[in-house]
Design a protein around this motif. Structure first.
Motif, PDB file in Angstrom:
ATOM      1  N   HIS A   1      -3.130   7.917 -58.789  1.00 40.38           N
ATOM      2  CA  HIS A   1      -3.854   7.100 -57.830  1.00 40.38           C
ATOM      3  C   HIS A   1      -5.317   7.528 -57.775  1.00 40.38           C
ATOM      4  CE1 HIS A   1       0.337   6.345 -56.701  1.00 40.38           C
ATOM      5  NE2 HIS A   1      -0.122   5.150 -56.433  1.00 40.38           N
TER       6      HIS A   1
ATOM      7  N   SER B   1      -5.358   8.191 -51.297  1.00 41.01           N
ATOM      8  CA  SER B   1      -4.824   7.077 -52.082  1.00 41.01           C
ATOM      9  C   SER B   1      -3.432   7.345 -52.631  1.00 41.01           C
ATOM     10  CB  SER B   1      -5.767   6.746 -53.242  1.00 41.01           C
ATOM     11  OG  SER B   1      -5.944   7.862 -54.083  1.00 41.01           O
TER      12      SER B   1
ATOM     13  N   THR C   1     -10.696  10.490 -50.850  1.00 38.37           N
ATOM     14  CA  THR C   1     -12.062  10.021 -51.078  1.00 38.37           C
ATOM     15  C   THR C   1     -12.858  10.127 -49.797  1.00 38.37           C
ATOM     16  OG1 THR C   1     -11.220   8.394 -52.662  1.00 38.37           O
ATOM     17  CG2 THR C   1     -13.489   8.102 -51.917  1.00 38.37           C
TER      18      THR C   1
ATOM     19  N   PRO D   1      -5.374   2.764 -45.773  1.00 41.26           N
ATOM     20  CA  PRO D   1      -6.296   3.758 -46.338  1.00 41.26           C
ATOM     21  C   PRO D   1      -5.723   5.169 -46.432  1.00 41.26           C
ATOM     22  CG  PRO D   1      -6.912   3.267 -44.088  1.00 41.26           C
ATOM     23  CD  PRO D   1      -5.809   2.327 -44.434  1.00 41.26           C
TER      24      PRO D   1
ATOM     25  N   TYR E   1     -12.814  -1.496 -50.160  1.00 43.73           N
ATOM     26  CA  TYR E   1     -11.403  -1.864 -50.150  1.00 43.73           C
ATOM     27  C   TYR E   1     -10.800  -1.955 -48.752  1.00 43.73           C
ATOM     28  CZ  TYR E   1     -12.200  -0.170 -54.908  1.00 43.73           C
ATOM     29  OH  TYR E   1     -12.714   0.042 -56.167  1.00 43.73           O
TER      30      TYR E   1
ATOM     31  N   ALA F   1      -9.624   5.220 -51.377  1.00 44.47           N
ATOM     32  CA  ALA F   1      -8.951   5.290 -50.081  1.00 44.47           C
ATOM     33  C   ALA F   1      -9.134   6.696 -49.515  1.00 44.47           C
ATOM     34  CB  ALA F   1      -7.460   4.981 -50.226  1.00 44.47           C
TER      35      ALA F   1
ATOM     36  N   GLN G   1      -3.565   1.489 -59.580  1.00 47.42           N
ATOM     37  CA  GLN G   1      -4.200   2.770 -59.261  1.00 47.42           C
ATOM     38  C   GLN G   1      -4.626   2.888 -57.793  1.00 47.42           C
ATOM     39  OE1 GLN G   1      -5.553   0.444 -61.172  1.00 47.42           O
ATOM     40  NE2 GLN G   1      -7.498  -0.081 -60.219  1.00 47.42           N
ATOM     41  N   LEU G   2      -4.694   1.753 -57.064  1.00 45.28           N
ATOM     42  CA  LEU G   2      -5.119   1.814 -55.665  1.00 45.28           C
ATOM     43  C   LEU G   2      -4.406   0.735 -54.873  1.00 45.28           C
ATOM     44  CD1 LEU G   2      -7.067   3.233 -53.672  1.00 45.28           C
ATOM     45  CD2 LEU G   2      -8.703   1.399 -54.135  1.00 45.28           C
ATOM     46  N   ASP G   3      -3.617   1.173 -53.884  1.00 45.47           N
ATOM     47  CA  ASP G   3      -2.940   0.243 -52.981  1.00 45.47           C
ATOM     48  C   ASP G   3      -3.815   0.051 -51.745  1.00 45.47           C
ATOM     49  OD1 ASP G   3      -1.209  -0.567 -50.680  1.00 45.47           O
ATOM     50  OD2 ASP G   3       0.326  -0.570 -52.248  1.00 45.47           O
ATOM     51  N   THR G   4      -4.204  -1.185 -51.482  1.00 46.11           N
ATOM     52  CA  THR G   4      -5.168  -1.447 -50.406  1.00 46.11           C
ATOM     53  C   THR G   4      -4.513  -1.885 -49.101  1.00 46.11           C
ATOM     54  OG1 THR G   4      -5.466  -3.714 -51.228  1.00 46.11           O
ATOM     55  CG2 THR G   4      -7.002  -2.033 -52.022  1.00 46.11           C
TER      56      THR G   4
ATOM     57  N   GLN H   1      -2.250   7.020 -47.640  1.00 44.76           N
ATOM     58  CA  GLN H   1      -0.904   6.902 -48.205  1.00 44.76           C
ATOM     59  C   GLN H   1      -0.583   8.076 -49.142  1.00 44.76           C
ATOM     60  OE1 GLN H   1       0.552   2.689 -48.953  1.00 44.76           O
ATOM     61  NE2 GLN H   1      -1.630   2.422 -49.382  1.00 44.76           N
TER      62      GLN H   1
ATOM     63  N   ILE I   1     -15.079   3.717 -49.927  1.00 44.25           N
ATOM     64  CA  ILE I   1     -13.906   3.235 -49.204  1.00 44.25           C
ATOM     65  C   ILE I   1     -14.144   1.843 -48.625  1.00 44.25           C
ATOM     66  CG2 ILE I   1     -12.298   3.767 -47.323  1.00 44.25           C
ATOM     67  CD1 ILE I   1     -13.106   6.721 -47.653  1.00 44.25           C
TER      68      ILE I   1
END
Length: 405
Positions: A139, A146, A173, A106, A181, A143, A100-103, A108, A178
């Motif tokens: 997502h 996100s 967000t 910030p 992450y 981020a 659900q969140l690619d770190t 994407q 934020i």
């Protein structure tokens, strides 16, 4: 041989009933909530080929011969979880089922929920068993941007079978979340600046795309392409903003760029109700029982009631939880709001038709009307009573859950 033939006939009949889009059903309820008008005592819904055929009181709607009849104390439209990460986040709480969140970055907007959704994830079936037939998922917060969200039905073996809309919104967000992450942005002002900078880049990208000379047009950029769709009003920007400074920043960005804004979370919405109402922005409210800490320290059980009293359209969400089983149940969240000042009819609307309107799918789901998708929930009592069970869930005319839970 006769016994075997009889068994074969029964099995063949059950397959015909269960086949998607083929069932001919009649659902009869002591109280039928259509969300298209007043509740109907002793109501009937006729279902044919996955769609609602007819709705009305039993004295006016005759049940044709050959229809399978299902009965319940209360029947409602299928419930809509207006913001979730189910299907990207899984039930095991381990790395391989947490997409659900690619770190890595910030910002994407190019990330597609469609590419990560697992229709067979156990959590999908779990929320379905509590009456959720439509999910707005993808997502999640955390981020600056996100990625994208999507709309699915809680049925099917693949994303294509479940899909309602592959791009429902772009998720963003604002606020201290934020920092959990990413090293940057580290402050509220920096997060707003980054989001504003991306929207300015998208505006410039759109202008260059319109150049008469093809050689002067920019190379394709997946992120910019998506943000251009946001600027054009084709796709809304869903901004998670819990406290007043972030809420007000989101409203300022909307005024500056003119995109379609949906506010998400808004734990302190009750402090700026006039501003939200004047902006004409809908809200996807944080789970009613959210833990009041961090950005949600100002949350109250009465926010839904206050939004309703102020005339601000809103819907309920399960959100994202960092613990197993990784999601809340919107039915319970709405019940708690109803116990804390929100009229019961308004609570049911926020779970059904109001959510469908905010998400742009009210032409298909959210109410029981002829021609709409046959998504229904059958209860053995008042949906908002703790002792009531969801006994049957129907999606696209097919019973997909038939055990009281």
């Amino acid at each position: 041989m006769k016994s075997l033939f009889r068994l074969f006939a029964l099995l063949a009949g059950s397959l015909l009933v269960a086949a998607p889009g083929q069932a001919q059903l009649a659902v009869r309820a002591d109280t039928l909530y259509t969300m298209a008008g007043a509740p109907i005592p002793d109501g009937v819904v006729l279902i044919r080929d996955g769609k609602i055929e007819r709705v009305g009181p039993a004295e006016r709607v005759a049940i044709p011969a050959g229809y399978r009849v299902l009965e319940a104390v209360v029947v409602t439209p299928g419930l809509i979880d207006a913001h979730s990460v189910v299907g990207l986040a899984g039930i095991l709480n381990i790395d391989h089922d947490q997409d659900q969140l690619d770190t890595s970055d910030p910002v994407q907007p190019e990330l597609r929920a469609f590419d990560a959704y697992n229709a067979r994830e156990e959590l999908v079936g779990w929320v379905r068993s509590f009456g959720v037939t439509t999910l707005h998922t993808g997502h999640g917060p955390g981020a600056v941007i996100s990625g994208q969200t999507m709309l699915v039905k809680t049925r099917g073996e693949t994303v294509s079978e479940a899909l309602l809309d592959s791009v429902a919104a772009v998720a963003a967000t604002l606020g201290p979340m934020i920092e959990r992450y990413f090293k940057s942005p580290g402050t509220r002002a920096k997060a707003v600046a980054l989001l504003r900078a991306e929207l300015l880049k998208a505006r410039a990208y759109r202008q260059k795309q319109q150049a008469a000379d093809p050689a002067r047009r920019p190379d394709p950029d997946l992120g910019m392409e998506m943000l251009v769709r946001v600027l054009d009003g084709e796709v809304p920007l869903l901004i998670t903003a819990q406290r007043v400074p972030e809420i007000m920043a989101a409203l300022r960005l909307q005024r500056e760029f003119g995109f379609r804004l949906v506010l998400d979370g808004v734990a302190e919405a009750y402090l700026v109700l006039d501003e939200i109402r004047q902006a004409g922005v809908p809200v996807i409210l944080h789970p009613t029982m959210v833990r009041p800490g961090g950005e949600a320290v100002g949350a109250t059980l009465e926010t839904a009631a206050r939004l309703h009293a102020a005339g601000i359209p809103f819907a309920f969400q399960s959100g994202f939880e960092g613990y197993v089983p990784k999601t809340r149940v919107v039915l319970f969240e709405a019940a708690m709001a109803a116990a804390n000042g929100l009229p019961r009819q308004a609570a049911l609307e926020a779970l059904t038709l109001q959510a469908a309107r905010i998400l742009g799918v009210a032409d298909r789901v959210g109410s029981l009307e002829p021609g709409k998708d046959a998504d229904l929930v059958l209860f053995d009592g008042d949906p908002f009573e703790y002792t009531t069970h969801v006994c049957t869930v129907i999606i696209d005319g097919e019973p997909v859950h038939e055990t009281c839970r």
